[in-house]
Design a protein around this motif. Structure first.
Motif, PDB file in Angstrom:
ATOM      1  N   SER A  61      -7.646  54.410  49.917  1.00  0.00           N
ATOM      2  CA  SER A  61      -8.020  55.473  50.846  1.00  0.00           C
ATOM      3  C   SER A  61      -8.152  54.991  52.291  1.00  0.00           C
ATOM      4  CB  SER A  61      -9.327  56.130  50.402  1.00  0.00           C
ATOM      5  OG  SER A  61     -10.361  55.169  50.354  1.00  0.00           O
ATOM      6  N   TYR A  62      -8.114  53.681  52.520  1.00  0.00           N
ATOM      7  CA  TYR A  62      -8.173  53.159  53.884  1.00  0.00           C
ATOM      8  C   TYR A  62      -6.813  53.232  54.571  1.00  0.00           C
ATOM      9  CZ  TYR A  62     -12.737  51.203  52.648  1.00  0.00           C
ATOM     10  OH  TYR A  62     -14.035  51.036  52.258  1.00  0.00           O
ATOM     11  N   SER A  63      -5.780  53.512  53.834  1.00  0.00           N
ATOM     12  CA  SER A  63      -4.427  53.554  54.374  1.00  0.00           C
ATOM     13  C   SER A  63      -3.832  54.945  54.180  1.00  0.00           C
ATOM     14  CB  SER A  63      -3.557  52.511  53.671  1.00  0.00           C
ATOM     15  OG  SER A  63      -2.209  52.730  53.952  1.00  0.00           O
ATOM     16  N   SER A  64      -3.365  55.546  55.255  1.00  0.00           N
ATOM     17  CA  SER A  64      -2.747  56.871  55.130  1.00  0.00           C
ATOM     18  C   SER A  64      -1.451  56.790  54.315  1.00  0.00           C
ATOM     19  CB  SER A  64      -2.477  57.466  56.506  1.00  0.00           C
ATOM     20  OG  SER A  64      -1.637  56.618  57.256  1.00  0.00           O
ATOM     21  N   THR A  65      -0.784  55.665  54.364  1.00  0.00           N
ATOM     22  CA  THR A  65       0.441  55.483  53.584  1.00  0.00           C
ATOM     23  C   THR A  65       0.152  55.514  52.090  1.00  0.00           C
ATOM     24  OG1 THR A  65       1.367  54.140  55.337  1.00  0.00           O
ATOM     25  CG2 THR A  65       2.373  53.935  53.178  1.00  0.00           C
ATOM     26  N   PHE A  66      -0.879  54.800  51.669  1.00  0.00           N
ATOM     27  CA  PHE A  66      -1.215  54.790  50.252  1.00  0.00           C
ATOM     28  C   PHE A  66      -1.800  56.131  49.802  1.00  0.00           C
ATOM     29  CE2 PHE A  66      -1.645  49.950  50.617  1.00  0.00           C
ATOM     30  CZ  PHE A  66      -0.330  49.768  50.241  1.00  0.00           C
ATOM     31  N   LYS A  67      -2.478  56.839  50.703  1.00  0.00           N
ATOM     32  CA  LYS A  67      -2.941  58.188  50.368  1.00  0.00           C
ATOM     33  C   LYS A  67      -1.750  59.114  50.145  1.00  0.00           C
ATOM     34  CE  LYS A  67      -6.348  58.479  53.629  1.00  0.00           C
ATOM     35  NZ  LYS A  67      -7.327  59.183  54.457  1.00  0.00           N
ATOM     36  N   PHE A  68      -0.753  59.026  51.023  1.00  0.00           N
ATOM     37  CA  PHE A  68       0.451  59.833  50.847  1.00  0.00           C
ATOM     38  C   PHE A  68       1.138  59.495  49.526  1.00  0.00           C
ATOM     39  CE2 PHE A  68       5.109  60.115  51.364  1.00  0.00           C
ATOM     40  CZ  PHE A  68       5.224  61.493  51.407  1.00  0.00           C
ATOM     41  N   PHE A  69       1.235  58.210  49.219  1.00  0.00           N
ATOM     42  CA  PHE A  69       1.831  57.758  47.963  1.00  0.00           C
ATOM     43  C   PHE A  69       1.099  58.382  46.774  1.00  0.00           C
ATOM     44  CE2 PHE A  69       1.878  54.750  44.413  1.00  0.00           C
ATOM     45  CZ  PHE A  69       3.229  54.507  44.261  1.00  0.00           C
ATOM     46  N   ALA A  70      -0.227  58.310  46.791  1.00  0.00           N
ATOM     47  CA  ALA A  70      -1.027  58.816  45.674  1.00  0.00           C
ATOM     48  C   ALA A  70      -0.867  60.320  45.510  1.00  0.00           C
ATOM     49  CB  ALA A  70      -2.493  58.454  45.888  1.00  0.00           C
ATOM     50  N   PHE A  71      -0.983  61.061  46.599  1.00  0.00           N
ATOM     51  CA  PHE A  71      -0.910  62.513  46.490  1.00  0.00           C
ATOM     52  C   PHE A  71       0.515  63.002  46.225  1.00  0.00           C
ATOM     53  CE2 PHE A  71      -4.961  62.111  48.880  1.00  0.00           C
ATOM     54  CZ  PHE A  71      -5.769  62.637  47.885  1.00  0.00           C
ATOM     55  N   ALA A  72       1.512  62.305  46.728  1.00  0.00           N
ATOM     56  CA  ALA A  72       2.897  62.673  46.433  1.00  0.00           C
ATOM     57  C   ALA A  72       3.170  62.534  44.942  1.00  0.00           C
ATOM     58  CB  ALA A  72       3.859  61.799  47.238  1.00  0.00           C
ATOM     59  N   HIS A  73       2.656  61.475  44.348  1.00  0.00           N
ATOM     60  CA  HIS A  73       2.868  61.276  42.911  1.00  0.00           C
ATOM     61  C   HIS A  73       2.039  62.243  42.073  1.00  0.00           C
ATOM     62  CE1 HIS A  73       5.044  57.825  44.253  1.00  0.00           C
ATOM     63  NE2 HIS A  73       5.480  57.643  43.019  1.00  0.00           N
ATOM     64  N   ALA A  74       0.851  62.572  42.539  1.00  0.00           N
ATOM     65  CA  ALA A  74       0.045  63.564  41.823  1.00  0.00           C
ATOM     66  C   ALA A  74       0.734  64.930  41.843  1.00  0.00           C
ATOM     67  CB  ALA A  74      -1.345  63.658  42.447  1.00  0.00           C
ATOM     68  N   ILE A  75       1.298  65.297  42.978  1.00  0.00           N
ATOM     69  CA  ILE A  75       2.018  66.570  43.088  1.00  0.00           C
ATOM     70  C   ILE A  75       3.268  66.553  42.210  1.00  0.00           C
ATOM     71  CG2 ILE A  75       3.391  67.978  44.685  1.00  0.00           C
ATOM     72  CD1 ILE A  75       1.296  67.206  46.847  1.00  0.00           C
ATOM     73  N   ALA A  76       4.022  65.465  42.260  1.00  0.00           N
ATOM     74  CA  ALA A  76       5.231  65.364  41.438  1.00  0.00           C
ATOM     75  C   ALA A  76       4.890  65.423  39.953  1.00  0.00           C
ATOM     76  CB  ALA A  76       5.982  64.074  41.760  1.00  0.00           C
ATOM     77  N   CYS A  77       3.809  64.795  39.562  1.00  0.00           N
ATOM     78  CA  CYS A  77       3.394  64.821  38.156  1.00  0.00           C
ATOM     79  C   CYS A  77       3.006  66.239  37.734  1.00  0.00           C
ATOM     80  CB  CYS A  77       2.225  63.854  37.944  1.00  0.00           C
ATOM     81  SG  CYS A  77       1.642  63.763  36.250  1.00  0.00           S
ATOM     82  N   ALA A  78       2.215  66.916  38.559  1.00  0.00           N
ATOM     83  CA  ALA A  78       1.762  68.268  38.218  1.00  0.00           C
ATOM     84  C   ALA A  78       2.938  69.245  38.138  1.00  0.00           C
ATOM     85  CB  ALA A  78       0.745  68.746  39.248  1.00  0.00           C
ATOM     86  N   PHE A  79       3.832  69.195  39.110  1.00  0.00           N
ATOM     87  CA  PHE A  79       4.963  70.118  39.093  1.00  0.00           C
ATOM     88  C   PHE A  79       5.955  69.780  37.970  1.00  0.00           C
ATOM     89  CE2 PHE A  79       3.544  71.489  43.277  1.00  0.00           C
ATOM     90  CZ  PHE A  79       3.771  72.855  43.185  1.00  0.00           C
ATOM     91  N   SER A  80       6.067  68.511  37.620  1.00  0.00           N
ATOM     92  CA  SER A  80       6.943  68.154  36.502  1.00  0.00           C
ATOM     93  C   SER A  80       6.366  68.634  35.178  1.00  0.00           C
ATOM     94  CB  SER A  80       7.174  66.648  36.475  1.00  0.00           C
ATOM     95  OG  SER A  80       7.936  66.271  37.586  1.00  0.00           O
ATOM     96  N   MET A  81       5.038  68.616  35.051  1.00  0.00           N
ATOM     97  CA  MET A  81       4.407  69.168  33.849  1.00  0.00           C
ATOM     98  C   MET A  81       4.653  70.672  33.756  1.00  0.00           C
ATOM     99  SD  MET A  81       0.700  67.470  33.486  1.00  0.00           S
ATOM    100  CE  MET A  81       0.446  65.721  33.397  1.00  0.00           C
ATOM    101  N   LEU A  82       4.523  71.348  34.881  1.00  0.00           N
ATOM    102  CA  LEU A  82       4.781  72.786  34.916  1.00  0.00           C
ATOM    103  C   LEU A  82       6.238  73.081  34.569  1.00  0.00           C
ATOM    104  CD1 LEU A  82       3.572  75.583  35.616  1.00  0.00           C
ATOM    105  CD2 LEU A  82       4.372  75.195  37.950  1.00  0.00           C
ATOM    106  N   CYS A  83       7.131  72.276  35.094  1.00  0.00           N
ATOM    107  CA  CYS A  83       8.556  72.450  34.815  1.00  0.00           C
ATOM    108  C   CYS A  83       8.855  72.181  33.338  1.00  0.00           C
ATOM    109  CB  CYS A  83       9.363  71.526  35.713  1.00  0.00           C
ATOM    110  SG  CYS A  83      11.115  71.828  35.638  1.00  0.00           S
ATOM    111  N   LEU A  84       8.195  71.197  32.749  1.00  0.00           N
ATOM    112  CA  LEU A  84       8.387  70.914  31.322  1.00  0.00           C
ATOM    113  C   LEU A  84       7.973  72.119  30.479  1.00  0.00           C
ATOM    114  CD1 LEU A  84       9.143  68.788  29.165  1.00  0.00           C
ATOM    115  CD2 LEU A  84       6.742  68.099  29.174  1.00  0.00           C
TER     116      LEU A  84
END
Length: 182
Positions: A61-84
């Motif tokens: 959480s001290y790095s905006s890059t790693f925050k983007f990485f974390a939330f991008a993957h959380a979004i991709a995971c959630a939408f992929s579950m919905l798509c499944l």
């Protein structure tokens, strides 16, 4: 010439459709698992160390890059579950809906782009953390925060694996959506 067009206008055999559906479901499940694992690892990555009597913390959480990485993957995971979920409901071996495959293609292309952006950003910052950049004045931190850097490296490697599965899905749905009839 008519015989070539006749071959391509026929629907593929049901066995081929079942294989494509199985590959699609397995690839989507692997993409979900790898993005979820990368998200979990990045969210739990933190380490404290003491240097010259002062305690320093390293967290995603001290790095905006790693925050983007974390939330991008959380979004991709959630939408992929919905798509499944939609794939289980709408894709049956007997149906051949090219329009649905086109929407799946767009979805997978967006998710792949999102995961790729997160991978690229985290890789760039991880490289600087591991190998430093003396021209910009950025010090090497992986010497002091080895556990943190190893967890970030694991998350990025899982992310690249998820990217491969999403790329496979994108290619699969691009080829299946070419059968759209206007």
């Amino acid at each position: 010439m008519d015989s070539v067009e006749a071959k391509f206008s026929q629907n593929p055999p049901p066995k081929t459709q079942k294989i494509v559906l199985g590959v699609q479901i397995c690839s989507r499940i692997f993409a979900i698992v790898t993005t979820m694992a990368a998200t979990f690892i990045i969210f739990t990555s933190k380490q404290s160390t003491e240097i010259i009597g002062i305690t320093f913390d390293a967290r995603y959480s001290y790095s905006s890059t790693f925050k983007f990485f974390a939330f991008a993957h959380a979004i991709a995971c959630a939408f992929s579950m919905l798509c499944l979920f939609f794939v289980f409901i709408l894709c049956r071996p007997g149906t051949n809906s090219a329009n649905f495959y086109y929407y799946l293609f767009l979805h997978d292309l967006l998710m792949m782009s999102l995961v790729l952006a997160g991978c690229a950003a985290a890789t760039a910052e991880g490289y600087i953390g591991r190998y430093w950049n003396n021209h910009a004045g950025w010090p090497r931190i992986c010497d002091q925060f080895g556990k943190f850097c190893n967890k970030i490296t694991s998350a990025v490697m899982l992310s690249y694996l998820a990217l491969v599965f999403l790329l496979m899905l994108t290619i699969l749905h691009a080829t299946k959506s070419t059968q759209i009839q206007l």
